[in-house]
Design a protein around this motif. Structure first.
Motif, PDB file in Angstrom:
ATOM      1  N   GLN A 145       0.801  -1.221   0.000  1.00 55.79           N
ATOM      2  CA  GLN A 145       0.000   0.000   0.000  1.00 55.79           C
ATOM      3  C   GLN A 145       0.838   1.277   0.000  1.00 55.79           C
ATOM      4  N   GLY A 181       2.335   7.953  10.992  1.00 55.96           N
ATOM      5  CA  GLY A 181       1.770   6.670  10.586  1.00 55.96           C
ATOM      6  C   GLY A 181       0.342   6.466  11.077  1.00 55.96           C
ATOM      7  N   ASN A 191      -4.358   5.519  14.886  1.00 52.11           N
ATOM      8  CA  ASN A 191      -5.367   4.622  15.473  1.00 52.11           C
ATOM      9  C   ASN A 191      -5.204   4.540  16.989  1.00 52.11           C
ATOM     10  N   HIS A 244      -7.186  -3.928  10.905  1.00 51.78           N
ATOM     11  CA  HIS A 244      -5.725  -3.948  10.807  1.00 51.78           C
ATOM     12  C   HIS A 244      -5.127  -4.273  12.179  1.00 51.78           C
ATOM     13  N   GLY A 301     -11.748   0.889   3.915  1.00 54.08           N
ATOM     14  CA  GLY A 301     -10.694   0.245   3.154  1.00 54.08           C
ATOM     15  C   GLY A 301      -9.954  -0.719   4.053  1.00 54.08           C
ATOM     16  N   THR A 312      -7.341  -3.743   4.933  1.00 57.77           N
ATOM     17  CA  THR A 312      -6.014  -4.005   4.369  1.00 57.77           C
ATOM     18  C   THR A 312      -6.063  -5.158   3.369  1.00 57.77           C
ATOM     19  N   ALA A 320      -7.034   4.538   7.046  1.00 60.99           N
ATOM     20  CA  ALA A 320      -5.622   4.664   6.663  1.00 60.99           C
ATOM     21  C   ALA A 320      -5.474   4.415   5.162  1.00 60.99           C
ATOM     22  N   ASP A 364      -4.303   8.031   5.949  1.00 61.46           N
ATOM     23  CA  ASP A 364      -2.873   8.057   5.577  1.00 61.46           C
ATOM     24  C   ASP A 364      -2.675   8.714   4.215  1.00 61.46           C
ATOM     25  N   HIS A 400       0.264   9.004   3.016  1.00 62.50           N
ATOM     26  CA  HIS A 400       1.400   8.308   2.388  1.00 62.50           C
ATOM     27  C   HIS A 400       0.957   7.027   1.684  1.00 62.50           C
ATOM     28  N   SER A 420       0.332  10.925   8.181  1.00 64.40           N
ATOM     29  CA  SER A 420      -1.008  10.474   8.567  1.00 64.40           C
ATOM     30  C   SER A 420      -1.772  11.613   9.213  1.00 64.40           C
TER      31      SER A 420
HETATM   32  C1  LIG Z   1      -6.383  -0.311   7.229  1.00 64.57           C
HETATM   33  C2  LIG Z   1      -5.035   0.038   7.770  1.00 64.57           C
HETATM   34  N1  LIG Z   1      -4.943   0.629   8.966  1.00 64.57           N
HETATM   35  C3  LIG Z   1      -3.759   0.988   9.502  1.00 64.57           C
HETATM   36  C4  LIG Z   1      -2.587   0.728   8.830  1.00 64.57           C
HETATM   37  C5  LIG Z   1      -1.281   1.119   9.453  1.00 64.57           C
HETATM   38  O1  LIG Z   1      -0.828   2.294   8.879  1.00 64.57           O
HETATM   39  P1  LIG Z   1       0.719   2.695   8.943  1.00 64.57           P
HETATM   40  O2  LIG Z   1       1.441   1.684   8.140  1.00 64.57           O
HETATM   41  O3  LIG Z   1       0.733   4.061   8.351  1.00 64.57           O
HETATM   42  O4  LIG Z   1       1.119   2.681  10.379  1.00 64.57           O
HETATM   43  C6  LIG Z   1      -2.622   0.100   7.583  1.00 64.57           C
HETATM   44  C7  LIG Z   1      -1.375  -0.201   6.863  1.00 64.57           C
HETATM   45  O5  LIG Z   1      -1.321  -0.813   5.867  1.00 64.57           O
HETATM   46  C8  LIG Z   1      -3.883  -0.246   7.034  1.00 64.57           C
HETATM   47  O6  LIG Z   1      -3.995  -0.858   5.849  1.00 64.57           O
END
Ligand SMILES: Cc1ncc(COP(=O)(O)O)c(C=O)c1O
Length: 518
Positions: A113, A173, A178, A216, A271, A273, A300, A327, A329, A339
């Motif tokens: 991602q 991030g 979260n 996630h 969305g 993961t 995210a 996110d 990024h 984020s």
């Molecule tokens: C749905 C979801 N939440 C949280 C995250 C975590 O985000 P980060 O990698 O920016 O910490 C991801 C990462 O892929 C994600 O897909």
């Protein structure tokens, strides 16, 4: 190469009597602006040709022991004096850095991602590194703090929170966003925990968080960190599309209550993961509202669909959620991390961290400190990550992002249509965003394990080096997962990937038929 004698040691003279330096500090040439230009110019052509390389390739993994040795060979052995800048060695380090990474802007990269960034954002990132303005306090980073305020308002046009009540902070991030949102929720619903710690829960129903089976891992991790405990996670069942099954939510909440749990927070995904599925925020918000439950949306991955007129409806009801992780990024193509954490109610954002620190926090905010975000975010020294996003938004406008988001989601839908016509492929869902999961199930598969087969295909495709895809468990069984994060991908590349999948699959079958496992 700059071969200044000032490199070789401490040239400052100390006034012994007063203990102050009377001349220059140590190694001034290291900070020479001309040297900076030399450093930057040394690698600009390398970066340019890196960006110009659109060959189809994924990742060649280097054995860590070999990479360790290559990296160590590039280190100076000198311990006593500062070694002058070595342009060739510097270039060799940057080459190694680039060559050992995933080629994120190659059309063969369909696995994760993150993807190639808008190069301009990389240039802004370099500026941020040089001017070094951490962004938790207005006085340390004035423009970043103003840019955060601007981007909060720009994005809130798509969310729809009440303009004078909402707030937004940046975090390093989505995982941290979260965690921060869940901390604010816990402290809002259990106000004494911050001071009393977990003792405050004694004698009460056990605090619990309801999350999708597809949440996630950062969400379940947050439950562990916050003292809620993973055992107090109420898993909400999902439907075939990977969304929380709304019809089963009231029942799941009731069953939790009967087990002595008090669900104070519910987390939905905008969305997921694994499949990029969107939970029904609108209906979940209504359920949460009737039970005084904080609704957090983990957007995210898919929060970025909000900038698209065509796809915003996937987050219908988002203005009713208490908080939202988003996110930039991921689908907004700026360097990581960047984020954004939105709160519907500004006051509740202060619940996350209830602290007094006279050296930084003012009791009565003034026109400057009112822009500080430090009281609301975990990080004290924080990267001015918003600058990468804001500069692109300021110079190019929304269409740069919405076009890309629309395009990537369209690619996933087209790819799905292609697979549906292939009898040997099983499509596992209708893509709601840019993620597509499927299995290759040729008739010859016989009694070879379906799960092992998908994993083996994924490993072989990646090892071959042209494509990088991922694997994921869907409804408990392994599947292939393609993420269309990369705007260089065309349908012809996806067809090439399918050929690679078939080729690897057939190889596995042939080997199996020759040497069946006992
Ligand atoms: C749905 C979801 N939440 C949280 C995250 C975590 O985000 P980060 O990698 O920016 O910490 C991801 C990462 O892929 C994600 O897909």
């Amino acid at each position: 190469m700059l071969n200044d004698e000032r490199f070789y040691g401490h040239t400052a003279l100390i006034d012994e009597e007063h203990g102050v330096e009377t001349k220059e500090g140590p190694n001034p040439a290291i900070f020479d602006p001309q040297l900076f230009r030399e450093h930057a110019e040394a690698i600009l052509p390398t970066l340019e040709s890196h960006l110009a390389d659109h060959s189809i390739r994924g990742l060649k993994l280097v054995e860590p022991a070999i990479l360790l040795s290559l990296a160590k060979d590039l280190m100076t052995k000198e311990q006593g004096a500062v070694v002058p800048f070595d342009r060739e060695k510097f270039k060799a380090i940057i080459d190694l850095y680039i060559k050992t990474g995933i080629q994120v802007h190659s059309p063969g990269f369909m696995g994760r991602q993150f993807s190639g960034v808008v190069p301009l954002a990389g240039v802004v990132d370099m500026v941020s590194s040089i001017v070094n303005q951490p962004s938790s306090f207005y006085e340390a980073g004035q423009l970043p703090n103003v840019a955060e305020r601007i981007m909060a308002n720009e994005f809130n046009q798509f969310i729809g929170y009440q303009p004078d009540r909402f707030t937004m902070i940046t975090t390093s991030g989505g995982s941290l966003a979260n965690l921060t949102a869940l901390l604010a929720a816990r402290n809002d619903k259990f106000p004494t925990v911050w001071n009393e710690g977990l003792w405050a829960f004694e004698g009460q129903l056990r605090p619990a968080i309801a999350i999708s089976e597809e949440a996630h891992y950062s969400v379940s991790r947050a439950a562990g960190i916050l003292g809620i405990g993973e055992n107090q996670l109420v898993r909400l069942p999902i439907n075939q599309a990977g969304q929380i099954d709304i019809t089963k939510v009231p029942q799941a909440l009731e069953a939790a209550e009967q087990r002595g749990l008090k669900v104070f927070c519910m987390v939905a995904s905008a969305g997921t993961t694994s499949m990029g599925a969107f939970d029904d925020i609108d209906q979940l918000a209504d359920i949460a509202g009737t039970k005084d439950i904080w609704l957090h949306i983990d957007g995210a991955h898919g929060g970025s669909l909000l900038v698209s007129d065509e796809l915003r409806h996937k987050l219908k009801g988002i203005q009713k959620a208490d908080s939202l992780t988003w996110d930039a990024h991921k689908m907004l193509f700026v360097p990581s991390p960047c984020s954004l954490l939105f709160y519907r109610n500004k006051e509740k954002s202060y619940a996350a961290f209830k602290q007094v620190a006279s050296y930084v926090f003012e009791k009565e905010p003034n026109i400057y400190t009112e822009f500080d975000s430090a009281e609301k975010n975990f990080e004290c020294t924080k990267r001015p990550m918003i600058m990468n996003l804001w500069v692109l938004w300021a110079l190019h406008g929304r269409a740069l992002f919405s076009n890309k988001v629309d395009h990537l989601c369209k690619l996933a839908r087209h790819a799905c249509r292609i697979l549906e016509k292939e009898p040997d492929f099983q499509v596992l869902h209708q893509p709601e965003s840019n993620i597509l999961c499927f299995r290759y199930l040729p008739k010859e598969l016989d009694n070879y394990s379906i799960a092992d087969f998908q994993v083996e295909i994924r490993n072989r495709v990646c090892k071959h080096g042209q494509f990088f895809i991922s694997k994921v468990d869907i409804h408990g069984e392994s599947a292939l997962r393609v993420v269309f994060m990369n705007h260089e991908i065309k349908m012809s590349h996806f067809r090439m990937l399918l050929q690679a999948v078939v080729k690897s699959g057939q190889q596995v079958i042939n080997e199996y038929q020759q040497h069946p496992k006992q």
